[in-house]
Design a protein around this motif. Structure first.
Motif, short mmCIF file in Angstrom:
data_model
loop_
_atom_site.label_atom_id
_atom_site.label_comp_id
_atom_site.label_asym_id
_atom_site.label_seq_id
_atom_site.Cartn_x
_atom_site.Cartn_y
_atom_site.Cartn_z
N ASP A 57 92.01 69.32 58.54
CA ASP A 57 91.66 70.22 57.45
C ASP A 57 90.15 70.40 57.48
N PHE A 58 89.67 71.61 57.72
CA PHE A 58 88.23 71.82 57.82
C PHE A 58 87.87 73.25 57.43
N LEU A 59 86.59 73.42 57.15
CA LEU A 59 86.05 74.71 56.75
C LEU A 59 85.02 75.16 57.77
N THR A 60 85.03 76.44 58.10
CA THR A 60 83.88 77.04 58.77
C THR A 60 83.06 77.76 57.71
N LEU A 61 81.76 77.58 57.76
CA LEU A 61 80.87 78.21 56.78
C LEU A 61 80.36 79.54 57.34
N ARG A 62 79.67 80.27 56.51
CA ARG A 62 79.14 81.57 56.95
C ARG A 62 77.83 81.44 57.70
N GLY A 63 77.17 80.30 57.54
CA GLY A 63 75.87 80.10 58.17
C GLY A 63 75.87 78.89 59.08
N ALA A 64 74.73 78.68 59.73
CA ALA A 64 74.59 77.61 60.71
C ALA A 64 74.21 76.27 60.09
N ASP A 65 73.78 76.26 58.84
CA ASP A 65 73.33 75.04 58.18
C ASP A 65 74.31 74.65 57.09
N TRP A 66 74.87 73.44 57.16
CA TRP A 66 75.91 73.03 56.23
C TRP A 66 75.43 72.98 54.79
N ARG A 67 74.13 72.88 54.58
CA ARG A 67 73.61 72.75 53.22
C ARG A 67 73.78 74.02 52.40
N ASP A 68 74.20 75.11 53.04
CA ASP A 68 74.60 76.28 52.25
C ASP A 68 75.73 75.94 51.29
N LEU A 69 76.54 74.94 51.63
CA LEU A 69 77.69 74.60 50.79
C LEU A 69 77.26 74.16 49.39
N PRO A 70 76.32 73.21 49.23
CA PRO A 70 75.86 72.87 47.89
C PRO A 70 74.82 73.83 47.32
N TYR A 71 74.19 74.62 48.17
CA TYR A 71 73.09 75.47 47.74
C TYR A 71 73.56 76.76 47.06
N THR A 72 74.61 77.37 47.59
CA THR A 72 74.99 78.73 47.20
C THR A 72 75.69 78.76 45.85
N LEU A 73 75.28 79.69 45.00
CA LEU A 73 75.91 79.95 43.71
C LEU A 73 76.29 81.42 43.61
N GLY A 74 77.49 81.70 43.13
CA GLY A 74 77.88 83.08 42.86
C GLY A 74 78.44 83.83 44.04
N ALA A 75 78.40 83.28 45.22
CA ALA A 75 79.06 83.84 46.40
C ALA A 75 79.61 82.67 47.18
N SER A 76 80.62 82.91 47.99
CA SER A 76 81.21 81.79 48.71
C SER A 76 80.54 81.60 50.06
N PRO A 77 80.05 80.39 50.34
CA PRO A 77 79.53 80.10 51.67
C PRO A 77 80.63 79.77 52.67
N VAL A 78 81.90 79.77 52.22
CA VAL A 78 83.03 79.41 53.08
C VAL A 78 83.55 80.66 53.78
N ARG A 79 83.57 80.61 55.11
CA ARG A 79 84.09 81.75 55.89
C ARG A 79 85.59 81.63 56.10
N SER A 80 86.04 80.46 56.60
CA SER A 80 87.45 80.27 56.92
C SER A 80 87.90 78.89 56.49
N VAL A 81 89.18 78.78 56.14
CA VAL A 81 89.79 77.52 55.71
C VAL A 81 90.91 77.19 56.70
N TYR A 82 90.86 75.98 57.25
CA TYR A 82 91.87 75.51 58.19
C TYR A 82 92.61 74.34 57.57
N VAL A 83 93.93 74.39 57.62
CA VAL A 83 94.78 73.27 57.19
C VAL A 83 95.64 72.87 58.37
N ALA A 84 95.58 71.58 58.72
CA ALA A 84 96.31 71.06 59.88
C ALA A 84 96.01 71.89 61.12
N GLY A 85 94.77 72.31 61.26
CA GLY A 85 94.32 73.02 62.45
C GLY A 85 94.62 74.49 62.49
N ARG A 86 95.20 75.04 61.43
CA ARG A 86 95.57 76.46 61.41
C ARG A 86 94.75 77.18 60.36
#
Length: 399
Positions: A368-397
């Motif tokens: 289970d993993f996420l690809t973010l929209r940017g190259a730096d993972w710290r966008d995840l706690p930094y971003t407000l009001g828009a989603s930094p998450v590009r794709s959601v994978y569950v069990a590799g899909r």
């Protein structure tokens, strides 16, 4: 065995598997230019792309950061009705007691939920859970608790079971609001009728009790949770939201998976959690929405506790539909570092639900993993009001 090698990951960032306590919450592994090998939904290898093993197929992720799927350990995503009039009244300065007297507050949610069918509850909850998943939550806990009437509680849990065909959900029976009279009889019926019925039908993994001055006493909570444990269900508590009356200490005594809220926790409660295996789950959306003092996330970690973060998604006190946003709020309101917040929303949230197979990007963990929209993972706690998450994978899909 179908193998896929995910490559071109700018940063792969993960805590170690299992609950992390104190200073260890800040120790996340950052692998630059990484790759991730998945076979049959499970992670088989993680490391630098230059050292990656061969695989049947490869997928280029486009040079973005990858983090574990988030886990939301505290939601009330199944409800009917709304609390919009309550919100407007509260903002205008109307005391909550007056809102209750007008027929609003939590009892309005209970009336609306009790009147809804399983199918109606499923239809209402589906978009809420979809929003949580789009925000990065690959697993979410969902509580009952707006029923009081036992049939309504069971309908809520059956709605969660129906939604498990679409989402990774952990159901919890919540004993939430005591009746205005006949409390002793109600507690006996919860122990002798409701909990056994829920256990027989396999409708919940745990029982949670709201332990507060206006809710259940410590002794009532003890009786209910002992009954839950006697039927093979885990224990959880809502405690210290408004007053520290002993709920946190009881959670630690009983070996509860987690004790949640903690806005009113002081040194004694922090010390108890630091000395126990019970996870301290903080809910910063409540702090923002109700204007309560923030739970002492910084002090809990500094004392050596394992801290998790949840949305507390519900209609009255935390209409937060994004697990990523709860993570970001934990940094700003509860003074967690970005790395601690990631740990709180992954492996520690998994531990708060009794799950050991997810939350980290490590061999043997579910992929289970996420690809973010940017190259730096710290966008995840930094971003407000828009989603930094590009794709959601569950069990590799990808979902």
């Amino acid at each position: 065995m179908t193998q896929t090698l995910f490559t071109n990951i700018s940063q792969l960032v993960t805590p170690a598997p299992g609950a992390q306590r104190g200073e260890a919450m800040n120790d996340v592994r950052v692998v630059p230019d990484a790759a991730l090998l998945v076979a049959d939904g499970v992670i088989r290898w993680v490391g630098p792309r230059a050292e990656a093993p061969d695989a049947e197929t490869a997928q280029d992720l486009g040079g973005v950061a990858v983090v574990p799927g988030l886990i939301d350990p505290h939601t009330h995503a199944v409800w009917a009705g709304d609390r919009l009039a309550d919100f407007e009244a509260r903002i205008s300065g109307v005391p909550y007691e007056d809102i209750l007297a007008r027929g609003g507050g939590i009892r309005s949610s209970m009336r609306a939920t009790a009147a809804a069918s399983v199918e109606e509850l499923v239809t209402l909850a589906r978009p809420r859970l979809a929003a949580l998943r789009a925000s990065g939550a690959t697993t979410a806990e969902v509580k009952s608790g707006y029923g009081m009437d036992f049939d309504a509680e069971i309908r809520m849990l059956r709605a969660v079971r129906a939604l498990q065909a679409e989402f990774q959900l952990v159901p919890t029976l919540l004993i939430h609001v005591p009746p205005t009279g006949g409390r002793a009889e109600y507690v006996r019926a919860v122990c002798h009728d409701l909990i056994p019925a829920v256990a027989r039908e396999g409708l919940a993994a745990a029982v949670d009790v709201f332990t507060e001055r206006e809710a259940f006493t410590v002794e009532e909570t003890r009786v209910i949770l002992r009954a839950a444990q006697g039927h093979g269900l885990q224990a959880k508590l809502h405690a210290d939201q408004f007053h520290a009356i002993g709920g946190t200490e009881l959670a630690c005594e009983l070996g509860a998976l987690s004790v949640d809220h903690l806005e009113a926790s002081g040194p004694a409660q922090i010390a108890a959690l630091a000395a126990s295996d019970t996870v301290a789950t903080i809910l910063p959306g409540v702090t923002l929405h109700l204007g309560l003092p923030a739970a002492p996330g910084r002090a809990l970690i500094d004392a050596g506790a394992a801290v998790a973060v949840g949305t507390d998604l519900n209609p009255g006190s935390s209409p937060v539909f994004s697990t990523q946003l709860a993570l970001a709020f934990a940094v700003r309101l509860c003074r967690l570092t970005p790395a601690e917040a990631l740990t709180a929303c992954t492996v520690n949230a998994a531990a708060a639900l009794g799950l050991a197979d997810r939350g980290a990007l490590a061999p043997g963990q579910r992929a289970d993993f996420l690809t973010l929209r940017g190259a730096d993972w710290r966008d995840l706690p930094y971003t407000l009001g828009a989603s930094p998450v590009r794709s959601v994978y569950v069990a590799g899909r990808a979902l």
